[in-house]
Design a protein around this motif. Structure first.
Motif, PDB file in Angstrom:
ATOM      1  N   GLY A  98      -7.794   5.501  -1.249  1.00 18.43           N
ATOM      2  CA  GLY A  98      -6.545   6.256  -1.164  1.00 18.43           C
ATOM      3  C   GLY A  98      -6.273   7.161  -2.348  1.00 18.43           C
ATOM      4  N   GLN A  99      -7.159   7.207  -3.316  1.00 12.07           N
ATOM      5  CA  GLN A  99      -6.907   7.998  -4.526  1.00 12.07           C
ATOM      6  C   GLN A  99      -6.877   9.488  -4.220  1.00 12.07           C
ATOM      7  OE1 GLN A  99     -10.290   8.221  -7.425  1.00 12.07           O
ATOM      8  NE2 GLN A  99     -11.306   6.805  -5.984  1.00 12.07           N
ATOM      9  N   GLN A 100      -6.032  10.199  -4.997  1.00  9.99           N
ATOM     10  CA  GLN A 100      -5.853  11.636  -4.832  1.00  9.99           C
ATOM     11  C   GLN A 100      -6.278  12.363  -6.105  1.00  9.99           C
ATOM     12  OE1 GLN A 100      -4.871  12.705  -1.708  1.00  9.99           O
ATOM     13  NE2 GLN A 100      -5.028  10.490  -1.270  1.00  9.99           N
ATOM     14  N   ALA A 101      -6.464  13.667  -5.979  1.00 10.54           N
ATOM     15  CA  ALA A 101      -6.948  14.465  -7.103  1.00 10.54           C
ATOM     16  C   ALA A 101      -5.984  14.434  -8.285  1.00 10.54           C
ATOM     17  CB  ALA A 101      -7.178  15.903  -6.650  1.00 10.54           C
ATOM     18  N   ASP A 102      -4.677  14.288  -8.019  1.00 13.39           N
ATOM     19  CA  ASP A 102      -3.690  14.282  -9.115  1.00 13.39           C
ATOM     20  C   ASP A 102      -3.564  12.919  -9.788  1.00 13.39           C
ATOM     21  OD1 ASP A 102      -2.364  12.777  -7.222  1.00 13.39           O
ATOM     22  OD2 ASP A 102      -0.554  14.031  -7.169  1.00 13.39           O
ATOM     23  N   GLY A 103      -4.388  11.924  -9.374  1.00 13.51           N
ATOM     24  CA  GLY A 103      -4.348  10.606  -9.991  1.00 13.51           C
ATOM     25  C   GLY A 103      -3.480   9.604  -9.270  1.00 13.51           C
ATOM     26  N   SER A 104      -2.778  10.035  -8.211  1.00 14.81           N
ATOM     27  CA  SER A 104      -1.950   9.123  -7.427  1.00 14.81           C
ATOM     28  C   SER A 104      -2.804   8.415  -6.381  1.00 14.81           C
ATOM     29  CB  SER A 104      -0.814   9.890  -6.738  1.00 14.81           C
ATOM     30  OG  SER A 104      -1.349  10.810  -5.799  1.00 14.81           O
TER      31      SER A 104
ATOM     32  N   HIS B   8     -22.316 -13.415   9.138  1.00 15.87           N
ATOM     33  CA  HIS B   8     -22.012 -11.986   9.179  1.00 15.87           C
ATOM     34  C   HIS B   8     -21.314 -11.621   7.872  1.00 15.87           C
ATOM     35  CE1 HIS B   8     -21.727 -12.138  13.859  1.00 15.87           C
ATOM     36  NE2 HIS B   8     -22.971 -11.903  13.460  1.00 15.87           N
ATOM     37  N   ASP B   9     -21.875 -10.688   7.142  1.00 16.24           N
ATOM     38  CA  ASP B   9     -21.183 -10.128   5.989  1.00 16.24           C
ATOM     39  C   ASP B   9     -20.544  -8.809   6.400  1.00 16.24           C
ATOM     40  OD1 ASP B   9     -21.634 -12.097   4.136  1.00 16.24           O
ATOM     41  OD2 ASP B   9     -22.722 -10.824   2.717  1.00 16.24           O
ATOM     42  N   ILE B  10     -19.312  -8.605   5.963  1.00 15.53           N
ATOM     43  CA  ILE B  10     -18.628  -7.336   6.184  1.00 15.53           C
ATOM     44  C   ILE B  10     -18.511  -6.654   4.833  1.00 15.53           C
ATOM     45  CG2 ILE B  10     -16.571  -6.201   7.084  1.00 15.53           C
ATOM     46  CD1 ILE B  10     -16.053  -8.773   8.717  1.00 15.53           C
ATOM     47  N   GLU B  11     -18.985  -5.428   4.765  1.00 15.61           N
ATOM     48  CA  GLU B  11     -18.986  -4.680   3.509  1.00 15.61           C
ATOM     49  C   GLU B  11     -18.093  -3.457   3.647  1.00 15.61           C
ATOM     50  OE1 GLU B  11     -23.523  -5.854   2.061  1.00 15.61           O
ATOM     51  OE2 GLU B  11     -23.102  -3.823   2.810  1.00 15.61           O
ATOM     52  N   VAL B  12     -17.157  -3.304   2.723  1.00 15.62           N
ATOM     53  CA  VAL B  12     -16.214  -2.193   2.757  1.00 15.62           C
ATOM     54  C   VAL B  12     -16.741  -1.054   1.882  1.00 15.62           C
ATOM     55  CG1 VAL B  12     -14.823  -3.014   0.788  1.00 15.62           C
ATOM     56  CG2 VAL B  12     -13.751  -1.628   2.593  1.00 15.62           C
ATOM     57  N   TRP B  13     -16.403   0.165   2.264  1.00 20.75           N
ATOM     58  CA  TRP B  13     -16.846   1.335   1.508  1.00 20.75           C
ATOM     59  C   TRP B  13     -15.993   1.520   0.253  1.00 20.75           C
ATOM     60  CZ3 TRP B  13     -20.807   4.360   0.899  1.00 20.75           C
ATOM     61  CH2 TRP B  13     -20.669   5.577   0.231  1.00 20.75           C
ATOM     62  N   LEU B  14     -16.661   1.600  -0.899  1.00 22.71           N
ATOM     63  CA  LEU B  14     -15.997   1.852  -2.177  1.00 22.71           C
ATOM     64  C   LEU B  14     -16.468   3.203  -2.701  1.00 22.71           C
ATOM     65  CD1 LEU B  14     -16.139  -1.612  -4.019  1.00 22.71           C
ATOM     66  CD2 LEU B  14     -14.353  -0.687  -2.519  1.00 22.71           C
ATOM     67  N   PRO B  15     -15.649   4.251  -2.564  1.00 21.76           N
ATOM     68  CA  PRO B  15     -16.084   5.588  -2.991  1.00 21.76           C
ATOM     69  C   PRO B  15     -16.344   5.684  -4.489  1.00 21.76           C
ATOM     70  CG  PRO B  15     -13.764   5.580  -2.376  1.00 21.76           C
ATOM     71  CD  PRO B  15     -14.324   4.270  -1.940  1.00 21.76           C
TER      72      PRO B  15
END
Length: 430
Positions: free
Chosen positions: A400-406, A335-342
């Motif tokens: 977890g990234q935000q529009a302001d770069g945090s 079983h491979d588990i693949e995480v979402w990378l936006p």
């Protein structure tokens, strides 16, 4: 390693399993080697019996004063001794050829593993979580402003070359917190025993889990013969090598956080940006040692242990079953588990959980004594990432990234970070 007795009994089944792996039929060649080996052994045993018989008769001839018979028998003993030595040497050579062939053949896939030549035939079995809808274009981890001060590829390249990274400040604290969180979850909630193992091992350990001899180029070897482990699967699994365990002691469930080292042979030009594919990385590994009748249930259990980490972190993922052409050398089913990378707008592997049956146990000679009695049997072994720490860090930062770069951090990590909840756009943990 494959059981030669099973190949003798069901050669067609063995060849059918190889065909599913995209390999030609090999049973005829294997059985010819096996027959030659057994013939040499039988001949050696026959010659040894003749030598023993002649040796007994030498004394009797001497006692009778039959000098001619004495000399004939003495010459026969010497002849048979030389013949035994030659036949034993030839048998050992045949045995080595047979063993070399068997250890290079991958494990047989289970019946429910999907057939296919490559990753395009893998089958998704479930998804969890919905990828976040961003109101800005999400960046890859190395381009996020909050991350840049703490993810230094230039200094690492100066020290070690490409595919290394130096983590500092807030980023390395999150990396460390992830590993601690994984270990705490596996120990406190999943019942695994935490271990700390060497990262340098002998040839026998790498052979036991299947890295040697076929995949030597994928690992690093020191000048004095040790190997740097590609994962603590090697050390955890080999902890039961050459042992006969009581059935009551099984299952054994272990976890370890370790440095891992891989040469990434054959991956030139692949995933060169960022820290997705590194020569040195960290992983929290899971290994289970079970009886044959419980290994498939354990495989599902271990998969859930890995999935639970991602769920607690709030990271969307999908779980797939690898097809026969994409499955690893030692696995029966994976079983491979693949995480979402936006940042990449795709799912990427973060865990691979495999059941190996008795394939590794035969290489290690790891067995258990059935509670009901009878001869010792080979254990079954399983391994899986729980999880790859660096790839989990990437997923946490990108999701977890935000529009302001945090970067906003998952709530389950806050206690491991002294109550800090985010990485500010300037790289500070606050």
């Amino acid at each position: 390693m494959h059981d030669i007795r099973a190949i003798r009994e069901t050669p067609d089944r063995f060849d059918a399993a190889l065909s599913r792996r995209g390999l030609p039929a090999l049973s005829a060649e294997i059985l010819a080697l096996d027959e030659a080996r057994r013939a040499k052994i039988l001949a050696a045993e026959t010659a040894q019996a003749e030598q023993n018989r002649a040796s007994k008769e030498v004394g009797a001839a001497k006692a009778r004063g039959d000098e001619a018979e004495f000399e004939r028998l003495r010459a026969l003993v010497a002849e048979k001794k030389a013949e035994v030595a030659r036949l034993n040497e030839e048998a050992a050579a045949e045995d080595a050829r047979l063993r070399d062939m068997l250890v290079a053949i991958p494990n047989a896939p289970l019946a429910d593993v999907p057939d296919g030549p490559d990753e395009t035939a893998n089958v998704e079995i479930r998804r969890w979580g919905n990828p976040r809808a961003f109101d800005f274009a999400p960046r890859e981890h190395f381009d996020i402003p909050a991350v840049k001060p703490g993810m230094d590829f230039a200094t690492a390249a100066k020290l070690s070359g490409s595919r290394f990274v130096m983590l500092t400040g807030a980023v390395v604290r999150v990396h460390r917190a992830l590993a601690q969180f994984m270990l705490d979850t596996h120990v406190n909630e999943h019942g695994l025993t935490e271990c700390w193992t060497p990262v340098l091992v002998k040839d026998e350990a790498m052979f036991g889990t299947g890295q040697l001899p076929k995949f030597a180029e994928d690992s690093y070897q020191t000048t004095n013969g040790w190997w740097l482990i590609p994962t603590s699967e090697v050390t955890l699994t080999n902890s039961v090598a050459a042992e006969i365990l009581d059935e009551a002691a099984l299952p054994i469930r272990m976890t370890a956080h370790s440095q891992c080292f891989r040469s990434e042979a054959g991956s030139a030009g692949k995933d060169t940006a960022g820290m997705l594919r590194q020569h040195q990385f960290e992983k929290v590994e899971m290994v289970s040692i079970t009886t044959p009748d419980t290994s498939l249930a354990e495989h599902d259990r271990m998969t859930r242990c890995a999935e639970a980490i991602l769920e607690k972190l709030g990271l969307p993922y999908r779980t797939i079953v690898l097809c026969t052409g994409d499955m690893g050398f030692g696995a029966q089913k994976t079983h491979d588990i693949e995480v979402w990378l936006p940042g990449q707008n795709t799912y990427r592997e973060i865990s691979s959980v495999s059941v190996c049956g008795d394939f590794q146990a035969r290489r290690m000679n790891a067995r258990f004594r059935p509670a009901a009695g009878g001869k010792p049997e080979h254990v079954h072994t399983l391994n899986g990432s729980g999880l790859a720490v660096g790839r989990c860090l990437i997923a946490v930062l990108e999701n977890g990234q935000q529009a302001d770069g945090s970067v906003d951090l998952p709530a389950v990590l806050h206690p491991h970070l002294g109550g800090k909840t985010r990485i500010a756009a300037d790289g500070r943990l606050d």
